[in-house]
Design an enzyme around this catalytic site. Structure first.
Site, PDB file in Angstrom:
ATOM      1  N   HIS A 167       0.876  -1.175   0.000  1.00 13.26           N
ATOM      2  CA  HIS A 167       0.000   0.000   0.000  1.00 13.26           C
ATOM      3  C   HIS A 167       0.912   1.223   0.000  1.00 13.26           C
ATOM      4  CE1 HIS A 167      -3.112  -2.813   1.958  1.00 13.26           C
ATOM      5  NE2 HIS A 167      -3.282  -2.757   0.652  1.00 13.26           N
ATOM      6  N   GLU A 170       1.445   3.959   2.698  1.00 19.93           N
ATOM      7  CA  GLU A 170       1.914   3.557   4.030  1.00 19.93           C
ATOM      8  C   GLU A 170       3.443   3.681   4.060  1.00 19.93           C
ATOM      9  OE1 GLU A 170      -1.981   0.661   4.252  1.00 19.93           O
ATOM     10  OE2 GLU A 170      -0.006  -0.270   4.369  1.00 19.93           O
ATOM     11  N   HIS A 260       3.325  -2.849   6.779  1.00 21.83           N
ATOM     12  CA  HIS A 260       2.226  -1.909   6.468  1.00 21.83           C
ATOM     13  C   HIS A 260       2.098  -0.807   7.514  1.00 21.83           C
ATOM     14  CE1 HIS A 260      -0.142  -4.232   3.352  1.00 21.83           C
ATOM     15  NE2 HIS A 260       0.738  -5.133   3.741  1.00 21.83           N
ATOM     16  N   GLU A 336       1.845  -3.988  11.247  1.00 20.40           N
ATOM     17  CA  GLU A 336       1.155  -2.709  11.091  1.00 20.40           C
ATOM     18  C   GLU A 336       1.748  -1.677  12.043  1.00 20.40           C
ATOM     19  OE1 GLU A 336      -1.227  -2.050   8.898  1.00 20.40           O
ATOM     20  OE2 GLU A 336      -1.953  -4.035   8.297  1.00 20.40           O
TER      21      GLU A 336
HETATM   22 ZN   LIG Z   1      -1.593  -1.706   4.292  1.00 18.58          ZN
END
Ligand SMILES: [Zn+2]
Length: 375
Positions: A167, A170, A260, A336
């Protein structure tokens, strides 16, 4: 008199200017990702506003991909594009995001998070490739024709894949990579040297360079969300994932870590592959050992807050972590990091930051060391 001007016509830029005549009521909107309805990433420059109190209204914030991301969120600002500090942001009043700041100099940048420019990616990859024992190969090309860089290091039997920025918005994921790379390439670090003997690392610091350059939050040039393309990607729709899987088939991961950022949760956490069919006790044991060692190795990592664990057999196998855990029977995880801050140790001036992301990236070596023999 200098006129106030706003632009996003640069690497990673994203903003639509509706009206910038009145500094106390600047009307802006975030441009959606290419061929997609997702949006949340913004990055723009304001000139000619030195000493003027600015009130910038992002009018379409209520339709962003993750509206929970605006709660208790503060935007990032920088004069030199090195130091990114947080500025007053009123979240979600009438569905709008309002950034208020008085620039001290003539040029100031505002962004969703500290941007990670393509030039910096090129510098970091080139510097890594200069080190002894490091090889660089290009897994393939993106839709725009950019190279998908993969660095390899280590001589050990175990195979460890680490990928970041599926992504593209990010960006903390690539700041994390910088910290990871600087430690794994440090020939005076005992843990790094031991890991390089036990494992061979394949590292893709930026999985979605097109989206990064375009100023997208979540998609590549064709509008594909790369973390929903595993096992289904075609060379046309998502060459980034297609080429990475081909390379993984030739060097099957024993551990795969996908890095991420999370828009909403103010914590660092890991999601596992518990929901895949045939999830094994060995995968569960390795995950538990990894989490525990990461928590010990970094005060910024925690295991209390995160995503709910997926029920057995219900995993979405088009996500990297689930796909790799299932296809290669390995320890696969999604890391994350917050866009906002780590609520366990908040920093009022910077929030979660590039430096903190890099420190967390360096600390992951201790967690890998704890499990490498068991993979
Ligand atoms: Zn992500």
């Amino acid at each position: 008199m200098t006129l106030l001007h706003i632009t996003s016509a640069f690497d990673g830029g994203n903003i639509i200017v509706h009206d910038a005549k009145d500094p106390s009521n600047i009307r802006l909107a975030i441009r959606p990702d290419n061929n997609s309805d997702f949006f949340q990433w913004f990055y723009y420059r304001v000139t000619g506003a030195k000493g003027q109190p600015l009130k910038m209204v992002l009018e379409n914030a209520k339709d962003a991909a993750f509206t929970g991301g605006w709660e208790n969120y503060r935007a990032c600002a920088s004069y030199d594009r090195e130091t990114w500090f947080r500025v007053e942001t009123t979240s979600y009043v009438n569905g709008q995001l309002i950034i208020e700041h008085t620039p001290e100099i003539d040029s100031v940048y505002y962004a969703y998070f500290a941007p990670y420019p393509m030039d910096r990616h090129a510098d970091v990859v080139a510097e890594a490739a200069l080190q002894e024992g490091v090889s660089l190969r290009v897994l393939g090309q993106t839709v725009q024709g950019q190279d998908l860089d993969c660095l390899s290091v280590g001589t050990g039997e175990k195979t460890i894949w680490i990928i970041a920025r599926q992504h593209p918005g990010e960006t903390m994921a690539e700041w994390w990579m910088e910290g990871f790379l600087s430690r794994i390439l440090d020939t005076e670090d005992d843990v790094a040297m031991a890991l390089r003997e036990k494992a061979t690392f394949h590292i893709v610091p930026n999985m979605c360079p097109d989206g990064g350059r375009n100023g997208n939050l979540r998609t590549n040039e064709t509008g594909a969300n790369l973390n929903r393309e595993w096992g289904v990607a075609t060379i046309q729709s998502a060459p980034e994932v297609y080429h990475t899987i081909k390379a993984m088939d030739e060097a099957k991961p024993d551990l795969c870590l996908d890095v991420h950022g999370d828009e909403s949760l103010p914590y660092n956490f890991i999601a596992g592959a518990e929901g895949i069919p045939g999830y094994t006790q060995k995968q569960a044991d390795n995950l538990a050992a990894f989490l525990s060692a990461y928590e010990t190795g970094s005060p910024e990592f925690q295991t209390k807050h995160g995503y709910p664990v997926t029920a057995p057999g219900k995993a979405n196998l088009t996500m990297c972590t689930n796909y790799t855990a299932h296809a290669y029977d390995c320890l696969a995880m999604t890391l994350e990091m917050p866009f906002k801050d780590n609520a366990n140790s908040p920093n009022a001036e910077f929030g979660w930051s590039p430096d903190r992301s890099a420190d967390l990236g360096a600390a992951v070596l201790d967690a890998m060391m704890a499990v490498v023999e068991e993979l």
